[in-house]
Design an enzyme around this catalytic site. Sequence first.
Site, PDB file in Angstrom:
ATOM      1  N   HIS A   1       0.842  -1.194   0.000  1.00  0.00           N
ATOM      2  CA  HIS A   1       0.000   0.000   0.000  1.00  0.00           C
ATOM      3  C   HIS A   1       0.873   1.239   0.000  1.00  0.00           C
ATOM      4  O   HIS A   1       1.853   1.324   0.756  1.00  0.00           O
ATOM      5  CB  HIS A   1      -0.904   0.009   1.236  1.00  0.00           C
ATOM      6  CG  HIS A   1      -1.680   1.283   1.403  1.00  0.00           C
ATOM      7  ND1 HIS A   1      -1.558   2.106   2.497  1.00  0.00           N
ATOM      8  CD2 HIS A   1      -2.580   1.885   0.580  1.00  0.00           C
ATOM      9  CE1 HIS A   1      -2.354   3.152   2.357  1.00  0.00           C
ATOM     10  NE2 HIS A   1      -2.989   3.041   1.211  1.00  0.00           N
ATOM     11  N   SER A   2       0.560   2.207  -0.853  1.00  0.00           N
ATOM     12  CA  SER A   2       1.262   3.485  -0.873  1.00  0.00           C
ATOM     13  C   SER A   2       2.773   3.278  -1.058  1.00  0.00           C
ATOM     14  O   SER A   2       3.193   2.627  -2.004  1.00  0.00           O
ATOM     15  CB  SER A   2       0.948   4.258   0.414  1.00  0.00           C
ATOM     16  OG  SER A   2       1.455   5.563   0.394  1.00  0.00           O
ATOM     17  N   LEU A   3       3.581   3.808  -0.150  1.00  0.00           N
ATOM     18  CA  LEU A   3       5.030   3.660  -0.266  1.00  0.00           C
ATOM     19  C   LEU A   3       5.446   2.192  -0.245  1.00  0.00           C
ATOM     20  O   LEU A   3       6.453   1.813  -0.846  1.00  0.00           O
ATOM     21  CB  LEU A   3       5.722   4.411   0.872  1.00  0.00           C
ATOM     22  CG  LEU A   3       7.259   4.386   0.879  1.00  0.00           C
ATOM     23  CD1 LEU A   3       7.818   5.027  -0.378  1.00  0.00           C
ATOM     24  CD2 LEU A   3       7.799   5.073   2.127  1.00  0.00           C
TER      25      LEU A   3
ATOM     26  N   SER B   1       4.152  -0.225  -1.811  1.00  0.00           N
ATOM     27  CA  SER B   1       4.155  -0.762  -3.170  1.00  0.00           C
ATOM     28  C   SER B   1       5.421  -0.363  -3.916  1.00  0.00           C
ATOM     29  O   SER B   1       5.962  -1.137  -4.710  1.00  0.00           O
ATOM     30  CB  SER B   1       2.918  -0.272  -3.928  1.00  0.00           C
ATOM     31  OG  SER B   1       2.948   1.146  -4.092  1.00  0.00           O
TER      32      SER B   1
END
Length: 491
Positions: free
Chosen positions: A207-209, A211
Amino acid sequence: YKEAVMSNEWNKKLQFPTGEVIKLHNPKLMMHFPDWNSAASEQSKPWTMKRGVEQTCGDIFLGEPVKVDHLVFMVHGIGPACDIRFRSIIQCVNDFRNTSLSLLQTHFKKAVDEQKIGRVEFLPVNWYCMLHGDATGVDEDIRKITLPSISRLRHFTNQTLLDLFFYNSPTYCQTIVDTVANEMNQLLSVFQQRNPDFHGGISVAGHSLGSLILFDILTNQATSNQKEHSTSEPTARRDCCSCSKETSLEQALKVHGLSEFLSVLEKEKLDLESLVMCSDAELKELGIPLGPRKKMLSLGRELAGVQEQMGEPAVRPVPEKTSQARERVGGGEDSQRPLSTSSVTSVSYEQFDVGIGQVSVNYPRIGFEPAIFFAFGSPIGMFLTVRGLKRIDPNYTFPTCKRFFNIYHPVSEETDGSCPLQEEMEQVKIGMLNGGHRIDYVLQEKPIESFNEYLFALQSHLCYWESEDTALLILKEVYQTLGVTLEQVQH
Protein backbone atom coordinates in the site's frame (compact mmCIF):
# COMPACT_ATOMS: atom_id res chain seq x y z
CA TYR A 1 -4.71 -11.21 38.05
CA LYS A 2 -3.74 -14.31 40.05
CA GLU A 3 -3.18 -12.18 43.18
CA ALA A 4 -6.54 -10.48 42.71
CA VAL A 5 -8.30 -13.83 42.37
CA MET A 6 -6.54 -15.30 45.43
CA SER A 7 -7.25 -12.25 47.62
CA ASN A 8 -10.63 -11.44 46.04
CA GLU A 9 -9.59 -7.79 45.87
CA TRP A 10 -10.65 -6.04 42.63
CA ASN A 11 -10.82 -2.59 41.04
CA LYS A 12 -7.01 -2.60 40.98
CA LYS A 13 -5.03 -0.31 38.70
CA LEU A 14 -1.71 -1.55 37.33
CA GLN A 15 0.50 1.14 35.78
CA PHE A 16 3.44 0.29 33.50
CA PRO A 17 6.56 2.39 32.68
CA THR A 18 5.29 2.81 29.12
CA GLY A 19 2.32 4.83 30.39
CA GLU A 20 -0.15 2.01 29.82
CA VAL A 21 -2.65 1.15 32.56
CA ILE A 22 -4.65 -2.04 33.11
CA LYS A 23 -7.67 -2.04 35.39
CA LEU A 24 -8.89 -5.31 36.90
CA HIS A 25 -12.59 -4.68 37.61
CA ASN A 26 -13.69 -8.24 38.44
CA PRO A 27 -12.85 -11.84 37.47
CA LYS A 28 -14.60 -11.41 34.12
CA LEU A 29 -13.67 -7.86 33.10
CA MET A 30 -10.28 -6.27 32.42
CA MET A 31 -9.66 -2.93 30.67
CA HIS A 32 -6.45 -1.78 28.98
CA PHE A 33 -5.74 1.97 28.60
CA PRO A 34 -2.81 2.38 26.14
CA ASP A 35 -2.33 6.14 26.75
CA TRP A 36 -3.45 6.80 30.33
CA ASN A 37 -1.19 9.85 30.85
CA SER A 38 -2.42 11.68 27.74
CA ALA A 39 -4.93 14.49 27.88
CA ALA A 40 -8.54 13.35 27.96
CA SER A 41 -9.14 14.68 24.44
CA GLU A 42 -6.19 12.67 23.07
CA GLN A 43 -6.89 9.35 24.80
CA SER A 44 -7.95 6.51 22.55
CA LYS A 45 -10.75 4.12 23.39
CA PRO A 46 -9.60 1.50 25.95
CA TRP A 47 -9.47 -2.17 25.07
CA THR A 48 -11.84 -4.44 26.96
CA MET A 49 -11.33 -8.14 27.67
CA LYS A 50 -14.27 -10.19 28.93
CA ARG A 51 -14.23 -13.79 30.13
CA GLY A 52 -17.16 -15.98 29.20
CA VAL A 53 -19.84 -15.55 26.52
CA GLU A 54 -22.40 -13.63 28.55
CA GLN A 55 -23.49 -10.33 26.97
CA THR A 56 -21.56 -11.15 23.81
CA CYS A 57 -22.97 -9.53 20.68
CA GLY A 58 -23.09 -11.47 17.42
CA ASP A 59 -22.09 -15.01 16.53
CA ILE A 60 -18.86 -16.51 17.75
CA PHE A 61 -16.35 -17.03 14.94
CA LEU A 62 -15.97 -20.77 14.37
CA GLY A 63 -12.44 -20.58 13.02
CA GLU A 64 -10.58 -20.49 9.71
CA PRO A 65 -10.19 -23.35 7.24
CA VAL A 66 -7.02 -25.28 8.01
CA LYS A 67 -5.92 -25.61 4.39
CA VAL A 68 -4.00 -22.62 3.03
CA ASP A 69 -4.04 -22.30 -0.77
CA HIS A 70 -1.98 -19.16 -1.16
CA LEU A 71 0.14 -16.80 0.95
CA VAL A 72 0.16 -13.01 0.54
CA PHE A 73 2.65 -10.69 2.27
CA MET A 74 1.22 -7.18 2.81
CA VAL A 75 3.57 -4.20 3.18
CA HIS A 76 2.29 -0.93 4.67
CA GLY A 77 2.97 2.64 3.55
CA ILE A 78 4.15 5.73 5.44
CA GLY A 79 3.62 6.16 9.16
CA PRO A 80 2.67 3.81 12.01
CA ALA A 81 -1.07 3.90 11.21
CA CYS A 82 -2.53 2.34 8.08
CA ASP A 83 -6.10 3.56 7.88
CA ILE A 84 -8.37 6.45 8.83
CA ARG A 85 -8.99 4.82 12.23
CA PHE A 86 -5.24 4.91 12.99
CA ARG A 87 -4.96 1.14 13.19
CA SER A 88 -1.67 -0.69 12.87
CA ILE A 89 -0.69 -2.92 9.93
CA ILE A 90 -1.45 -6.00 12.06
CA GLN A 91 -5.00 -4.86 12.84
CA CYS A 92 -5.68 -3.88 9.23
CA VAL A 93 -4.41 -7.18 7.85
CA ASN A 94 -6.49 -9.09 10.40
CA ASP A 95 -9.62 -7.32 9.14
CA PHE A 96 -8.57 -7.86 5.52
CA ARG A 97 -8.17 -11.57 6.25
CA ASN A 98 -11.64 -11.75 7.80
CA THR A 99 -13.11 -9.91 4.81
CA SER A 100 -11.55 -12.42 2.44
CA LEU A 101 -12.98 -15.33 4.46
CA SER A 102 -16.46 -13.81 4.19
CA LEU A 103 -16.08 -13.33 0.44
CA LEU A 104 -15.04 -16.96 0.02
CA GLN A 105 -18.41 -18.00 1.50
CA THR A 106 -20.35 -15.81 -0.93
CA HIS A 107 -18.33 -15.72 -4.16
CA PHE A 108 -16.63 -19.14 -4.04
CA LYS A 109 -19.32 -21.03 -2.12
CA LYS A 110 -19.47 -24.05 -4.43
CA ALA A 111 -15.71 -24.57 -4.33
CA VAL A 112 -15.73 -24.14 -0.53
CA ASP A 113 -18.62 -26.59 -0.05
CA GLU A 114 -16.87 -29.16 -2.26
CA GLN A 115 -13.65 -28.56 -0.28
CA LYS A 116 -11.74 -27.70 -3.45
CA ILE A 117 -10.29 -24.62 -1.79
CA GLY A 118 -9.31 -23.60 1.71
CA ARG A 119 -8.33 -19.99 2.23
CA VAL A 120 -5.75 -17.32 1.40
CA GLU A 121 -3.46 -16.35 4.27
CA PHE A 122 -2.46 -12.69 4.59
CA LEU A 123 0.59 -11.79 6.71
CA PRO A 124 1.65 -8.23 7.67
CA VAL A 125 5.16 -6.92 6.97
CA ASN A 126 6.14 -4.03 9.27
CA TRP A 127 9.21 -1.93 8.40
CA TYR A 128 8.24 1.26 10.27
CA CYS A 129 9.26 -0.07 13.70
CA MET A 130 12.75 -0.95 12.50
CA LEU A 131 13.32 2.40 10.77
CA HIS A 132 12.10 4.43 13.75
CA GLY A 133 13.53 2.15 16.42
CA ASP A 134 16.55 2.66 18.66
CA ALA A 135 18.84 0.95 16.14
CA THR A 136 18.79 3.88 13.70
CA GLY A 137 18.23 6.68 16.21
CA VAL A 138 16.57 8.70 13.47
CA ASP A 139 13.61 9.80 15.62
CA GLU A 140 15.93 11.31 18.22
CA ASP A 141 17.93 13.10 15.52
CA ILE A 142 14.76 14.54 13.99
CA ARG A 143 13.42 15.56 17.40
CA LYS A 144 16.53 17.66 18.04
CA ILE A 145 15.91 19.80 14.96
CA THR A 146 12.11 20.02 15.27
CA LEU A 147 10.76 23.41 16.30
CA PRO A 148 8.40 23.46 19.32
CA SER A 149 5.70 25.47 17.53
CA ILE A 150 2.59 23.70 16.18
CA SER A 151 3.92 20.58 17.90
CA ARG A 152 1.07 18.25 16.93
CA LEU A 153 1.41 19.01 13.23
CA ARG A 154 5.19 18.65 13.35
CA HIS A 155 4.88 15.38 15.27
CA PHE A 156 2.44 14.04 12.66
CA THR A 157 4.76 15.11 9.85
CA ASN A 158 7.79 13.50 11.50
CA GLN A 159 5.89 10.24 11.96
CA THR A 160 4.46 10.00 8.45
CA LEU A 161 5.57 12.27 5.62
CA LEU A 162 9.26 12.05 6.51
CA ASP A 163 9.20 8.37 5.53
CA LEU A 164 9.07 9.52 1.90
CA PHE A 165 12.33 11.45 2.38
CA PHE A 166 13.91 8.58 4.30
CA TYR A 167 13.23 6.24 1.38
CA ASN A 168 15.04 8.61 -0.97
CA SER A 169 18.10 8.55 1.28
CA PRO A 170 20.51 5.69 0.45
CA THR A 171 21.24 5.16 4.16
CA TYR A 172 17.65 4.75 5.32
CA CYS A 173 16.47 3.23 2.04
CA GLN A 174 18.92 0.41 2.69
CA THR A 175 17.41 -0.11 6.14
CA ILE A 176 13.88 -0.17 4.72
CA VAL A 177 14.47 -2.61 1.85
CA ASP A 178 16.56 -4.89 4.07
CA THR A 179 13.82 -4.94 6.71
CA VAL A 180 11.06 -5.73 4.20
CA ALA A 181 13.04 -8.52 2.53
CA ASN A 182 14.26 -10.03 5.79
CA GLU A 183 10.79 -9.86 7.34
CA MET A 184 9.23 -11.67 4.37
CA ASN A 185 11.95 -14.32 4.37
CA GLN A 186 11.61 -14.87 8.11
CA LEU A 187 7.81 -14.97 8.05
CA LEU A 188 7.93 -17.47 5.20
CA SER A 189 10.33 -19.67 7.14
CA VAL A 190 8.14 -19.63 10.26
CA PHE A 191 4.98 -20.20 8.18
CA GLN A 192 6.50 -23.22 6.42
CA GLN A 193 7.60 -24.69 9.75
CA ARG A 194 4.08 -24.38 11.13
CA ASN A 195 2.47 -25.50 7.86
CA PRO A 196 4.74 -28.24 6.49
CA ASP A 197 2.07 -29.35 4.01
CA PHE A 198 1.83 -25.92 2.36
CA HIS A 199 2.79 -26.05 -1.32
CA GLY A 200 0.80 -23.09 -2.63
CA GLY A 201 1.94 -19.93 -4.34
CA ILE A 202 3.15 -16.72 -2.72
CA SER A 203 2.22 -13.17 -3.70
CA VAL A 204 3.02 -9.70 -2.38
CA ALA A 205 0.86 -6.63 -1.87
CA GLY A 206 1.93 -3.11 -0.98
CA HIS A 207 0.00 0.00 0.00
CA SER A 208 1.26 3.48 -0.87
CA LEU A 209 5.03 3.66 -0.27
CA GLY A 210 4.98 -0.08 0.48
CA SER A 211 4.16 -0.76 -3.17
CA LEU A 212 7.16 1.29 -4.30
CA ILE A 213 9.41 -0.62 -1.90
CA LEU A 214 8.22 -3.92 -3.36
CA PHE A 215 8.56 -2.53 -6.90
CA ASP A 216 12.21 -1.66 -6.32
CA ILE A 217 12.98 -4.97 -4.59
CA LEU A 218 11.33 -7.05 -7.31
CA THR A 219 13.09 -5.09 -10.04
CA ASN A 220 16.43 -6.15 -8.56
CA GLN A 221 15.77 -9.86 -8.09
CA ALA A 222 17.95 -12.36 -9.92
CA THR A 223 16.51 -14.75 -12.47
CA SER A 224 17.11 -18.50 -12.19
CA ASN A 225 19.94 -18.32 -14.74
CA GLN A 226 21.60 -15.47 -12.85
CA LYS A 227 21.31 -17.38 -9.56
CA GLU A 228 22.92 -20.46 -11.11
CA HIS A 229 25.74 -18.35 -12.48
CA SER A 230 26.26 -16.60 -9.14
CA THR A 231 26.47 -19.93 -7.27
CA SER A 232 28.63 -21.72 -9.83
CA GLU A 233 31.77 -19.79 -8.92
CA PRO A 234 31.27 -18.59 -5.33
CA THR A 235 34.82 -19.33 -4.25
CA ALA A 236 36.33 -17.49 -7.17
CA ARG A 237 34.15 -14.46 -6.49
CA ARG A 238 35.07 -14.40 -2.83
CA ASP A 239 38.74 -14.69 -3.71
CA CYS A 240 38.34 -11.83 -6.18
CA CYS A 241 36.77 -9.57 -3.55
CA SER A 242 38.99 -10.57 -0.66
CA CYS A 243 42.19 -9.64 -2.48
CA SER A 244 40.82 -6.85 -4.67
CA LYS A 245 43.91 -4.70 -4.21
CA GLU A 246 46.17 -7.41 -5.64
CA THR A 247 43.75 -8.74 -8.27
CA SER A 248 44.52 -7.65 -11.80
CA LEU A 249 41.95 -6.51 -14.33
CA GLU A 250 42.55 -9.67 -16.33
CA GLN A 251 41.86 -11.93 -13.34
CA ALA A 252 38.72 -10.05 -12.35
CA LEU A 253 37.30 -10.19 -15.87
CA LYS A 254 38.09 -13.91 -16.12
CA VAL A 255 36.21 -14.67 -12.88
CA HIS A 256 33.13 -12.90 -14.23
CA GLY A 257 33.36 -14.44 -17.71
CA LEU A 258 34.35 -11.16 -19.38
CA SER A 259 37.82 -12.01 -20.70
CA GLU A 260 36.85 -11.18 -24.30
CA PHE A 261 36.53 -7.49 -23.36
CA LEU A 262 40.03 -7.22 -21.84
CA SER A 263 41.53 -5.78 -25.03
CA VAL A 264 38.78 -3.15 -25.26
CA LEU A 265 39.43 -1.94 -21.72
CA GLU A 266 43.23 -2.07 -22.07
CA LYS A 267 42.98 0.01 -25.22
CA GLU A 268 41.35 2.75 -23.13
CA LYS A 269 44.03 2.37 -20.39
CA LEU A 270 41.42 1.16 -17.89
CA ASP A 271 42.41 -0.76 -14.75
CA LEU A 272 40.27 -2.02 -11.87
CA GLU A 273 40.26 1.33 -10.07
CA SER A 274 39.13 3.23 -13.12
CA LEU A 275 36.60 0.53 -14.01
CA VAL A 276 34.84 1.24 -10.69
CA MET A 277 34.38 4.85 -11.83
CA CYS A 278 32.83 3.93 -15.19
CA SER A 279 29.13 4.49 -15.74
CA ASP A 280 26.80 2.44 -17.91
CA ALA A 281 26.83 5.11 -20.63
CA GLU A 282 30.63 5.15 -20.80
CA LEU A 283 30.83 1.37 -21.13
CA LYS A 284 28.15 1.53 -23.81
CA GLU A 285 30.25 4.02 -25.78
CA LEU A 286 33.01 1.41 -25.84
CA GLY A 287 30.68 -0.93 -27.73
CA ILE A 288 30.15 -3.34 -24.81
CA PRO A 289 26.73 -5.09 -24.99
CA LEU A 290 24.07 -4.80 -22.27
CA GLY A 291 24.72 -8.13 -20.51
CA PRO A 292 28.48 -7.70 -20.08
CA ARG A 293 27.94 -4.04 -19.06
CA LYS A 294 25.72 -5.15 -16.19
CA LYS A 295 28.37 -7.62 -15.04
CA MET A 296 31.05 -4.93 -15.15
CA LEU A 297 28.90 -2.50 -13.18
CA SER A 298 28.21 -5.25 -10.64
CA LEU A 299 31.96 -5.93 -10.42
CA GLY A 300 32.55 -2.22 -9.85
CA ARG A 301 30.03 -2.15 -7.00
CA GLU A 302 31.64 -5.23 -5.42
CA LEU A 303 35.08 -3.65 -5.52
CA ALA A 304 33.75 -0.36 -4.12
CA GLY A 305 32.11 -2.25 -1.28
CA VAL A 306 35.33 -4.10 -0.49
CA GLN A 307 37.22 -0.80 -0.41
CA GLU A 308 34.75 0.58 2.13
CA GLN A 309 34.99 -2.56 4.30
CA MET A 310 38.79 -2.24 4.31
CA GLY A 311 38.49 1.35 5.51
CA GLU A 312 39.51 2.88 2.20
CA PRO A 313 37.57 5.67 0.49
CA ALA A 314 35.41 4.05 -2.13
CA VAL A 315 35.75 5.43 -5.65
CA ARG A 316 32.33 5.49 -7.29
CA PRO A 317 31.08 6.56 -10.72
CA VAL A 318 30.91 10.31 -11.18
CA PRO A 319 27.24 11.27 -11.65
CA GLU A 320 26.45 12.36 -15.16
CA LYS A 321 24.73 15.55 -16.21
CA THR A 322 20.97 15.66 -16.43
CA SER A 323 19.29 15.26 -19.80
CA GLN A 324 18.60 19.01 -20.06
CA ALA A 325 22.24 19.83 -19.48
CA ARG A 326 23.29 17.23 -22.04
CA GLU A 327 20.88 18.67 -24.57
CA ARG A 328 22.45 22.11 -24.11
CA VAL A 329 25.90 20.71 -24.84
CA GLY A 330 24.73 18.31 -27.51
CA GLY A 331 24.84 15.22 -25.26
CA GLY A 332 23.66 11.72 -26.09
CA GLU A 333 21.21 9.27 -24.56
CA ASP A 334 19.73 9.74 -21.10
CA SER A 335 21.04 6.64 -19.35
CA GLN A 336 21.48 8.02 -15.83
CA ARG A 337 19.86 10.81 -13.87
CA PRO A 338 21.85 11.85 -10.78
CA LEU A 339 20.08 13.29 -7.75
CA SER A 340 23.10 14.89 -6.11
CA THR A 341 26.76 14.44 -5.33
CA SER A 342 28.32 14.26 -1.90
CA SER A 343 31.75 13.90 -0.42
CA VAL A 344 30.44 10.87 1.49
CA THR A 345 28.12 9.02 -0.89
CA SER A 346 27.28 9.38 -4.56
CA VAL A 347 23.50 9.37 -4.69
CA SER A 348 22.19 8.52 -8.12
CA TYR A 349 19.18 6.95 -9.75
CA GLU A 350 20.01 4.14 -12.12
CA GLN A 351 17.62 3.90 -15.04
CA PHE A 352 19.21 0.88 -16.72
CA ASP A 353 18.33 0.12 -20.33
CA VAL A 354 14.78 -0.91 -19.49
CA GLY A 355 14.02 2.51 -18.05
CA ILE A 356 13.59 1.80 -14.33
CA GLY A 357 15.11 4.39 -11.97
CA GLN A 358 16.07 3.45 -8.41
CA VAL A 359 18.13 4.61 -5.48
CA SER A 360 21.62 3.11 -5.70
CA VAL A 361 21.57 0.70 -2.75
CA ASN A 362 22.19 -3.03 -2.44
CA TYR A 363 18.76 -4.55 -2.93
CA PRO A 364 18.40 -7.84 -1.00
CA ARG A 365 17.17 -11.14 -2.38
CA ILE A 366 13.89 -12.70 -1.26
CA GLY A 367 13.59 -16.44 -0.84
CA PHE A 368 10.66 -16.97 -3.21
CA GLU A 369 9.35 -15.94 -6.60
CA PRO A 370 6.06 -14.02 -6.22
CA ALA A 371 3.18 -15.20 -8.34
CA ILE A 372 1.46 -11.79 -8.33
CA PHE A 373 2.30 -8.26 -7.16
CA PHE A 374 -0.67 -6.13 -6.04
CA ALA A 375 -0.21 -2.37 -5.56
CA PHE A 376 -2.83 -0.36 -3.62
CA GLY A 377 -2.93 3.43 -3.92
CA SER A 378 0.53 3.29 -5.40
CA PRO A 379 2.77 6.33 -6.12
CA ILE A 380 5.07 4.27 -8.37
CA GLY A 381 4.31 6.39 -11.44
CA MET A 382 4.98 9.63 -9.56
CA PHE A 383 8.28 8.41 -8.09
CA LEU A 384 9.53 7.10 -11.43
CA THR A 385 8.73 10.48 -12.97
CA VAL A 386 10.60 12.30 -10.19
CA ARG A 387 13.55 9.98 -10.81
CA GLY A 388 13.66 11.28 -14.36
CA LEU A 389 11.68 8.63 -16.22
CA LYS A 390 9.06 9.52 -18.80
CA ARG A 391 7.97 5.97 -19.57
CA ILE A 392 8.64 2.35 -18.71
CA ASP A 393 9.95 0.20 -21.51
CA PRO A 394 6.91 -1.74 -22.84
CA ASN A 395 8.95 -4.96 -22.85
CA TYR A 396 10.01 -4.63 -19.22
CA THR A 397 8.98 -7.37 -16.77
CA PHE A 398 10.01 -8.16 -13.21
CA PRO A 399 12.73 -10.83 -13.24
CA THR A 400 10.86 -13.22 -10.92
CA CYS A 401 7.24 -11.97 -10.91
CA LYS A 402 5.18 -12.14 -14.08
CA ARG A 403 1.91 -10.54 -12.94
CA PHE A 404 1.22 -7.03 -11.63
CA PHE A 405 -2.02 -5.25 -10.69
CA ASN A 406 -2.31 -1.55 -9.87
CA ILE A 407 -5.47 -0.86 -7.81
CA TYR A 408 -6.41 2.72 -7.02
CA HIS A 409 -9.25 4.98 -5.94
CA PRO A 410 -10.15 7.80 -8.38
CA VAL A 411 -9.79 10.60 -5.76
CA SER A 412 -6.76 9.24 -3.88
CA GLU A 413 -4.16 12.01 -3.57
CA GLU A 414 -1.06 9.78 -3.87
CA THR A 415 -2.13 7.38 -6.57
CA ASP A 416 -0.84 7.39 -10.12
CA GLY A 417 -1.70 5.17 -13.04
CA SER A 418 1.07 2.84 -14.10
CA CYS A 419 0.60 3.52 -17.81
CA PRO A 420 0.34 6.85 -19.66
CA LEU A 421 -3.15 7.78 -20.84
CA GLN A 422 -3.87 7.86 -24.55
CA GLU A 423 -6.56 9.80 -26.41
CA GLU A 424 -7.64 6.78 -28.44
CA MET A 425 -8.25 3.49 -26.64
CA GLU A 426 -7.04 1.58 -29.69
CA GLN A 427 -3.60 3.17 -29.25
CA VAL A 428 -3.13 2.00 -25.65
CA LYS A 429 -0.25 -0.44 -25.31
CA ILE A 430 -0.43 -2.33 -22.04
CA GLY A 431 3.17 -3.49 -21.89
CA MET A 432 4.47 -6.71 -20.36
CA LEU A 433 4.37 -5.89 -16.62
CA ASN A 434 1.28 -8.08 -16.33
CA GLY A 435 2.08 -10.44 -19.16
CA GLY A 436 0.45 -8.19 -21.73
CA HIS A 437 -2.85 -8.02 -19.83
CA ARG A 438 -4.67 -5.17 -18.11
CA ILE A 439 -2.75 -3.54 -15.23
CA ASP A 440 -4.88 -0.72 -13.78
CA TYR A 441 -8.08 -1.33 -11.82
CA VAL A 442 -10.14 1.55 -10.38
CA LEU A 443 -12.31 1.14 -7.29
CA GLN A 444 -15.93 2.27 -7.54
CA GLU A 445 -16.36 5.82 -6.24
CA LYS A 446 -19.12 6.26 -3.66
CA PRO A 447 -21.80 8.87 -4.56
CA ILE A 448 -20.99 11.04 -1.53
CA GLU A 449 -17.29 11.16 -2.48
CA SER A 450 -18.10 12.94 -5.75
CA PHE A 451 -19.53 15.94 -3.90
CA ASN A 452 -16.22 17.00 -2.38
CA GLU A 453 -13.08 15.31 -3.71
CA TYR A 454 -10.79 17.26 -1.35
CA LEU A 455 -12.72 16.18 1.74
CA PHE A 456 -12.48 12.48 0.88
CA ALA A 457 -8.96 12.48 -0.61
CA LEU A 458 -7.25 11.15 2.53
CA GLN A 459 -10.00 8.67 3.32
CA SER A 460 -9.96 7.30 -0.21
CA HIS A 461 -6.20 6.73 -0.02
CA LEU A 462 -6.65 4.63 3.13
CA CYS A 463 -9.78 2.74 2.08
CA TYR A 464 -8.09 -0.34 0.61
CA TRP A 465 -7.76 -2.21 3.92
CA GLU A 466 -11.56 -2.26 4.32
CA SER A 467 -12.44 -2.55 0.64
CA GLU A 468 -14.32 -5.72 -0.31
CA ASP A 469 -13.63 -4.97 -3.98
CA THR A 470 -9.88 -5.00 -3.34
CA ALA A 471 -10.05 -8.27 -1.41
CA LEU A 472 -12.28 -9.83 -4.05
CA LEU A 473 -9.90 -8.89 -6.88
CA ILE A 474 -7.02 -10.55 -5.01
CA LEU A 475 -9.07 -13.71 -4.41
CA LYS A 476 -10.23 -13.76 -8.03
CA GLU A 477 -6.71 -13.51 -9.45
CA VAL A 478 -5.18 -15.91 -6.91
CA TYR A 479 -7.74 -18.65 -7.43
CA GLN A 480 -7.67 -18.14 -11.16
CA THR A 481 -4.11 -19.50 -11.06
CA LEU A 482 -5.57 -22.62 -9.39
CA GLY A 483 -8.30 -23.06 -11.98
CA VAL A 484 -11.11 -21.86 -9.68
CA THR A 485 -13.34 -19.14 -11.10
CA LEU A 486 -15.44 -16.49 -9.40
CA GLU A 487 -19.14 -17.33 -8.98
CA GLN A 488 -21.94 -14.95 -9.84
CA VAL A 489 -23.77 -13.95 -6.66
CA GLN A 490 -27.57 -13.97 -6.88
CA HIS A 491 -29.03 -10.78 -5.33
